[in-house]
Design an enzyme around this catalytic site. Structure first.
Site, PDB file in Angstrom:
ATOM      1  N   GLY A   4       0.814  -1.212   0.000  1.00 45.78           N
ATOM      2  CA  GLY A   4       0.000   0.000   0.000  1.00 45.78           C
ATOM      3  C   GLY A   4       0.843   1.255   0.000  1.00 45.78           C
ATOM      4  O   GLY A   4       1.786   1.366   0.778  1.00 45.78           O
ATOM      5  N   ALA A  46      -0.136   6.021   5.128  1.00 45.46           N
ATOM      6  CA  ALA A  46       0.412   5.105   6.130  1.00 45.46           C
ATOM      7  C   ALA A  46       1.578   4.305   5.562  1.00 45.46           C
ATOM      8  O   ALA A  46       2.625   4.159   6.204  1.00 45.46           O
ATOM      9  CB  ALA A  46      -0.681   4.162   6.634  1.00 45.46           C
ATOM     10  N   GLY A  47       1.412   3.766   4.349  1.00 37.36           N
ATOM     11  CA  GLY A  47       2.476   2.988   3.746  1.00 37.36           C
ATOM     12  C   GLY A  47       3.723   3.804   3.482  1.00 37.36           C
ATOM     13  O   GLY A  47       4.856   3.350   3.722  1.00 37.36           O
ATOM     14  N   ARG A  96     -19.735  12.883  13.054  1.00 38.33           N
ATOM     15  CA  ARG A  96     -20.267  12.425  11.767  1.00 38.33           C
ATOM     16  C   ARG A  96     -21.442  11.475  11.897  1.00 38.33           C
ATOM     17  O   ARG A  96     -22.378  11.523  11.101  1.00 38.33           O
ATOM     18  CB  ARG A  96     -19.144  11.770  10.957  1.00 38.33           C
ATOM     19  N   HIS A 122     -17.799   5.874   4.137  1.00 37.81           N
ATOM     20  CA  HIS A 122     -16.576   6.669   4.064  1.00 37.81           C
ATOM     21  C   HIS A 122     -15.345   6.045   4.700  1.00 37.81           C
ATOM     22  O   HIS A 122     -14.257   6.098   4.141  1.00 37.81           O
ATOM     23  CB  HIS A 122     -16.849   8.026   4.722  1.00 37.81           C
ATOM     24  N   ARG A 146     -15.033   7.705  14.144  1.00 33.25           N
ATOM     25  CA  ARG A 146     -13.828   8.519  14.009  1.00 33.25           C
ATOM     26  C   ARG A 146     -14.193   9.982  13.869  1.00 33.25           C
ATOM     27  O   ARG A 146     -15.104  10.343  13.127  1.00 33.25           O
ATOM     28  CB  ARG A 146     -13.024   8.081  12.774  1.00 33.25           C
TER      29      ARG A 146
END
Length: 618
Positions: free
Chosen positions: A58, A62-63, A324, A392, A429
């Site tokens: 990925g 992050a990767g 959210r 999402h 989140r």
């Protein structure tokens, strides 16, 4: 580097490993030089197979952060990032609103307040020991990205600009207009290339390989040729994104984010934590679900129903800046009770930012103006845009057993970003915490994987990897027999997405989930018997679509079982037949593993430290 001689295309080309050299017979030893001219090892040849010290699946935020972290801490280690396409094709570059992290401590904000907002936003399903560390690392991440050249928007004095995001008490969502993820991804990509990281493109993750209980590498599909390639690695980092593409018909998730890393980890015996916790962003465009950033509401955007009412006053004192899950349920309630516009899947409410004025919109929200014009043919400078919640983000992911290095229960395997679940986000989140998650967990996973790889004297035997590769070669030959109907796969995928949306969407019931559970079993069986009409293995996109759908079906089954057994409402998980939160029975994480082909459930206690569990009010 001499800037006048800088050519980004050549720079990227030099970082890409020639995929033609990879085959089952290995690729030999290859020596390249890093950005400082020092030789580094890329692919070697161990036990007759291609090998690399650290392999990262990925190329999102992050990767890339993981890759840079390995090279910075262990410059002698070879690092290769694998991606299905170009390294810039990822969910990170689609994130718009901002990246949370306290960098202004002079006006009342603090790490403790960021932690509390995150815990409360998670509906107390987030692990508080992890969150306390996360918010401190968030501040470091902002400064590191700034130093790496990320083009943040600036205050008059030159400091990084920040604004409100949903569920936050302070302006700590640092941003680059409404293209924050795009800016972050390219800054990270440039830093990765200049750090000596190499990229293996057009390769698809088929499975993880284990040597005993240890991760020894992966099995990949070379999309260009159709060859199955086993690769040994001393450490593997899974950073392949989330799985909300299972709501195929309506999601902001990019087409290539199909939960491949999580599915591979499940098949390897690892636990999938909190799979039922799937976030719906309140403001996707009506047609298809592409994202209208939360920054639009952070700057003062208003949600309007068909009566002309700013209806959020009915649901939260924070109005449009509630978390959210609350805003998404509120919009859907307006639609269900007849105060929306349109009918069926075409129903919507309006998001109005016209009062902000063209200068403010073009300065802070240029990307979503483009999105609104592209998908709805509406200029939000002049008129409100039609919106509806869209699938999402995945709060669930591979169970991480140690946040400090993002290690999993399998030695040698690490997870980061949306692929992982370190229990930062719990049941919901907060806006702005996803890019922070990518930056923070990516760096931790990279350092952990680098430390592990540096401590290992040898690679695995490669026996299991070779066996898996041979099995996959036979399976792929069977799949692409050429006898299938061309549209059968895509009809099944559409049905799959619709069933998930209708029965495991924003509002859930036991009856709907029971029905979906049986339907998904049938869909999985139909998928297993399906053939691809195109027998050509070179760039066979139908084959990739087939493999991706198989992973999504597996993950949907896990999410459905988790949702069915969680008989409460918490955060993004809303059970209309169990409308209250149940802390006595469900203040715990869901863990799903495979027993054969069947998902099985166990539970794990949530870690409570500083903040007592309380009623969640906004």
């Amino acid at each position: 580097m001499n800037e006048s001689n800088f050519n980004r295309r050549d720079f990227l080309k030099s970082a890409c490993i020639g995929v033609g050299a990879l085959s089952l017979s290995g690729c030999g030893d290859e020596i390249r030089r890093d950005a400082d001219g020092e030789p580094i090892k890329n692919f070697g040849n161990e036990n007759g197979l291609p090998s690399i010290d650290v392999l990262i699946i990925g190329s999102g935020g992050a990767g890339l952060r993981a890759a840079v972290a390995v090279r910075k801490k262990h410059p002698s280690l070879g690092v290769v990032v694998v991606n299905k396409g170009m390294p810039s094709r990822n969910a990170t570059c689609m994130a718009e609103g901002g990246i949370n992290g306290v960098i202004d401590f002079e006006h009342g904000d603090s790490h403790k307040l960021h932690a509390y907002d995150t815990v409360k936003g998670s509906d107390f399903l987030g692990d508080q020991d992890v969150i306390a560390k996360f918010v401190e690392k968030a501040t470091e991440a902002i400064h590191e990205l700034d130093y790496a050249g990320m083009p943040f928007s600036r205050k008059d004095g030159g400091d990084v600009a920040a604004r409100f995001a949903g569920g936050a008490k302070f302006e700590r969502c640092n941003y680059a207009a409404d293209k924050t993820g795009h800016a972050m991804m390219h800054a990270c990509l440039d830093e990765a290339i200049s750090s000596g990281v190499k990229f293996l493109l057009d390769h698809y993750l088929l499975d993880l390989s284990t040597d005993g209980d240890t991760c020894e590498g992966v099995v990949l599909l070379n999309i260009r040729t159709g060859d199955v390639v086993p690769i040994l690695a001393k450490a593997v980092v899974l950073a392949s994104g989330g799985y909300t593409r299972l709501f195929f018909n309506r999601t902001s998730t990019p087409f290539n984010a199909t939960g491949d890393g999580i599915a591979a980890a499940l098949r390897a015996g690892l636990a999938f934590k909190d799979p039922e916790m799937l976030q719906f962003h309140p403001t996707g465009v009506r047609n298809g679900g592409a994202l209208i950033t939360e920054a639009a509401r952070g700057l003062g955007g208003k949600l309007i129903n068909n009566k002309g009412e700013r209806f959020m006053s009915r649901y939260s004192k924070k109005m449009e800046l509630a978390p959210r899950d609350i805003v998404s349920r509120s919009i859907e309630t307006e639609i269900r009770e007849g105060r929306g516009f349109g009918e069926g899947m075409g129903s919507y409410v309006l998001l109005d930012v016209t009062h902000l004025g063209e200068e403010k919109i073009m300065g802070g929200l240029p990307q979503i103006r483009h999105v609104a014009m592209l998908f709805e043919n509406m200029d939000l400078v002049k008129e409100p845009v039609k919106i509806r919640p869209t699938a999402h983000y995945s709060m669930g992911g591979i169970d991480v057993v140690k946040f400090d290095d993002m290690s999993t229960e399998m030695p040698g395997l690490y997870a980061a970003g949306e692929t992982s679940c370190a229990s930062i986000h719990g049941a919901n989140r907060l806006g702005g915490n996803s890019l922070t998650d990518a930056a923070v967990t990516g760096k931790l996973a990279g350092e952990g994987a680098g430390d592990y790889a540096a401590s290992r004297a040898a690679f695995g035997s490669g026996k299991r990897a070779s066996e898996l590769a041979q099995k996959w070669q036979l399976r792929i030959k069977e799949i692409v027999s050429g006898s299938g109907e061309p549209n059968e796969l895509y009809s099944l995928r559409e049905e799959f997405g619709r069933q998930n949306w209708d029965n495991m969407g924003i509002f859930r019931t036991g009856e709907k989930l029971e029905a979906l559970n049986e339907t998904l079993k049938q869909i999985q069986a139909r998928h297993a018997e399906m053939k691809i009409a195109n027998p050509n293995l070179a760039f066979n996109t139908a084959l990739i679509d087939y493999l991706e759908l198989g992973n999504l079906i597996l993950l949907a089954r896990c999410a459905c079982v988790g949702a069915l057994n969680r008989k409460e409402s918490r955060g993004a998980h809303t059970r209309e037949d169990y409308p209250k939160r149940d802390d006595v029975n469900f203040l715990k994480h869901t863990l799903v593993r495979l027993n054969g082909d069947e998902p099985t459930i166990s539970y794990k206690d949530v870690v409570i430290t500083e903040f007592p569990v309380e009623e969640r009010k906004y």
